[in-house]
Enzyme design. Structure first.
Site, PDB file in Angstrom:
ATOM      1  N   GLU A  14       4.078   4.535  11.844  1.00  0.00           N
ATOM      2  CA  GLU A  14       2.615   4.411  11.791  1.00  0.00           C
ATOM      3  C   GLU A  14       2.115   3.425  12.843  1.00  0.00           C
ATOM      4  O   GLU A  14       1.122   3.686  13.539  1.00  0.00           O
ATOM      5  CB  GLU A  14       2.190   3.960  10.397  1.00  0.00           C
ATOM      6  N   GLU A  37       0.831  -1.201   0.000  1.00  0.00           N
ATOM      7  CA  GLU A  37       0.000   0.000   0.000  1.00  0.00           C
ATOM      8  C   GLU A  37       0.867   1.253   0.000  1.00  0.00           C
ATOM      9  O   GLU A  37       0.570   2.248  -0.673  1.00  0.00           O
ATOM     10  CB  GLU A  37      -0.933   0.008   1.212  1.00  0.00           C
TER      11      GLU A  37
END
Length: 439
Positions: free
Chosen positions: A151, A74
């Site tokens: 993240e 992604e």
């Protein structure tokens, strides 16, 4: 009646489908050579357009040697192709006021862009260049490894996120759907560029690609642009190829849930999630589940909000949720409260679910149906939501309901049906997760 979207060979008469739904919005489907599925919904008068490229592969599909690859991809597909740098990709959308992004889920990955209609050709070209021609350069791979670790660290700093992740793991036991979508720090540190590349080459193939677009879109132009972009990306499109099959919605699920999980954190509140295994995506009771969860914990008039927050002042955040997946799902209730009140709040959450098994009032039922109907229509007022709806319908259900038909199904839900489902959920093996100060 439902409008089925069957998986057929591109040479079949059923490879092309045209439906008119929802006040003139026209939905078309074409299966291109290579088994590439293209769906569009033309919405009269809408000047925005959103295109999405879907791969029916999510975090649950990773083998041990490819763990973390789905989420890694992604990120990496935005880092450059053979003909575009990461800056080129970003500038393509910035210069036209558009936006691009991606989403990784447990069962799919989607790369999408939202632009005005005259820029849809450009958006199609860029998104499909990313999908077909990502380079996954070594230097970019290592840089993005650090970004992903940050993240994950950010998510780990959010106790609500931690509670939900641990709940998913506990409900589904050893089943792959219980894995964290983003992976874990250990997984991301260990995965190699070669493993991610292998995952990419295995799954990013014509037969597994679904293109959806909605808004100011011409279907025939879109199909031409898709073929043009796939040819530029070097994908061989076999005229005899057929799309990959959808997931088996009746595959046996072998997992052992964990009744209680406690995660010690030096924070001010205890974050509680209580629930159980839910319904699969195609379960005929999915609308009943929606009404049940709305009555129980959606909005300020819901039972949990009124009982836990308004009447007793025990929590600021409290709600219920349901996540359906192909052959399994989860249902739960969440609250954040002072640690000294955690036992009381946990008891109230279960008590309200159990009460729904014998006490669903006509007023609650109608209010929930109205809430769902209004929310459904309002969410579909933009091209992104329409695009997303097409992709999920194809990957999960193989049939697409008009908005009117979908709302009719919601309004057909009965109080007895809600009560019966509540009783079933309350009787299932229960999982409770608490994240907060050690007690």
């Amino acid at each position: 009646m439902p409008h089925p979207l069957p998986l057929v060979a591109s040479t079949s008469p059923d490879a092309h489908l045209i439906l008119e739904q929802d006040h003139g919005a026209v939905i078309r489907r074409t299966i291109l050579p290579g088994g590439v599925r293209v769906f569009s919904q033309h919405i009269p008068g809408m000047r925005s357009a959103t295109i999405g490229a879907w791969i029916g592969v999510g975090s649950r599909d990773e083998g041990p040697e490819h763990a973390g690859s789905t989420h890694f991809l992604e990120h990496l597909l935005f880092k450059g192709t053979a003909t575009r740098t990461a800056l080129d990709i970003a500038e393509s959308f910035d210069r036209v006021g558009g936006e691009s992004n991606a989403a990784t889920a447990k069962e799919y990955t989607c790369y999408y862009a939202r632009v005005i209609d005259v820029d849809l050709h450009m958006a199609t070209s860029v998104i499909l260049d990313m999908v077909t021609s990502a380079t996954l350069r070594d230097d970019e791979f290592e840089l993005e490894r650090g970004v992903i670790l940050e993240e994950l660290a950010m998510a780990d700093d959010d106790p609500a996120d931690v509670a939900h992740e641990r709940f998913s793991e506990a409900v589904h036991g050893g089943h792959p759907v219980g894995r964290p979508i983003g992976g874990t720090p250990a997984i991301i540190k260990a995965v190699t560029r070669e493993a991610v590349w292998e995952h990419y080459r295995q799954h990013y193939v014509p037969e597994g690609l679904v293109i959806t677009a909605a808004g100011g879109v011409d279907h025939d132009e879109l199909c031409g642009w898709v073929l043009e972009a796939l040819d530029a990306g070097g994908w061989a499109l076999d005229p005899a190829a057929v799309p990959l099959a959808r997931r088996d919605q009746f595959a046996p699920v072998v997992a052992t849930s964990t009744p209680r999980v406690d995660v010690a954190r030096d924070i001010e509140q205890s974050h509680i999630v209580i629930g159980c295994e839910g319904l699969r995506a195609a379960d005929p009771r999915r609308n009943t589940m929606g009404v049940l969860s709305t009555i129980l914990g959606a909005g300020m008039s819901s039972r949990l909000f009124q009982e836990v927050r308004e009447k007793r002042g025990l929590a600021y955040a409290v709600y219920s949720f349901a996540q359906p997946l192909a052959e399994v799902g989860q249902f739960g209730m969440y609250a954040a409260c002072g640690t000294s009140k955690a036992d009381e709040v946990a008891g109230l959450l279960m008590a309200e679910l159990e009460r729904m098994a014998y006490d669903v009032t006509p007023g609650e039922l109608e209010r929930a149906k109205g809430q769902i109907a209004g929310g459904t229509v309002l969410r579909l007022e933009d091209s992104y939501s329409r695009m997303s709806r097409l992709g999920k319908a194809e990957l999960a259900f193989g049939e697409l309901w008009s908005i009117g038909e979908a709302l009719d199904q919601v309004h057909a839900v009965t109080g007895d049906g809600v009560a019966a489902l509540a009783a079933e959920l309350a009787a299932r093996p229960r999982v409770e997760v608490r994240v907060g100060p050690a007690t």
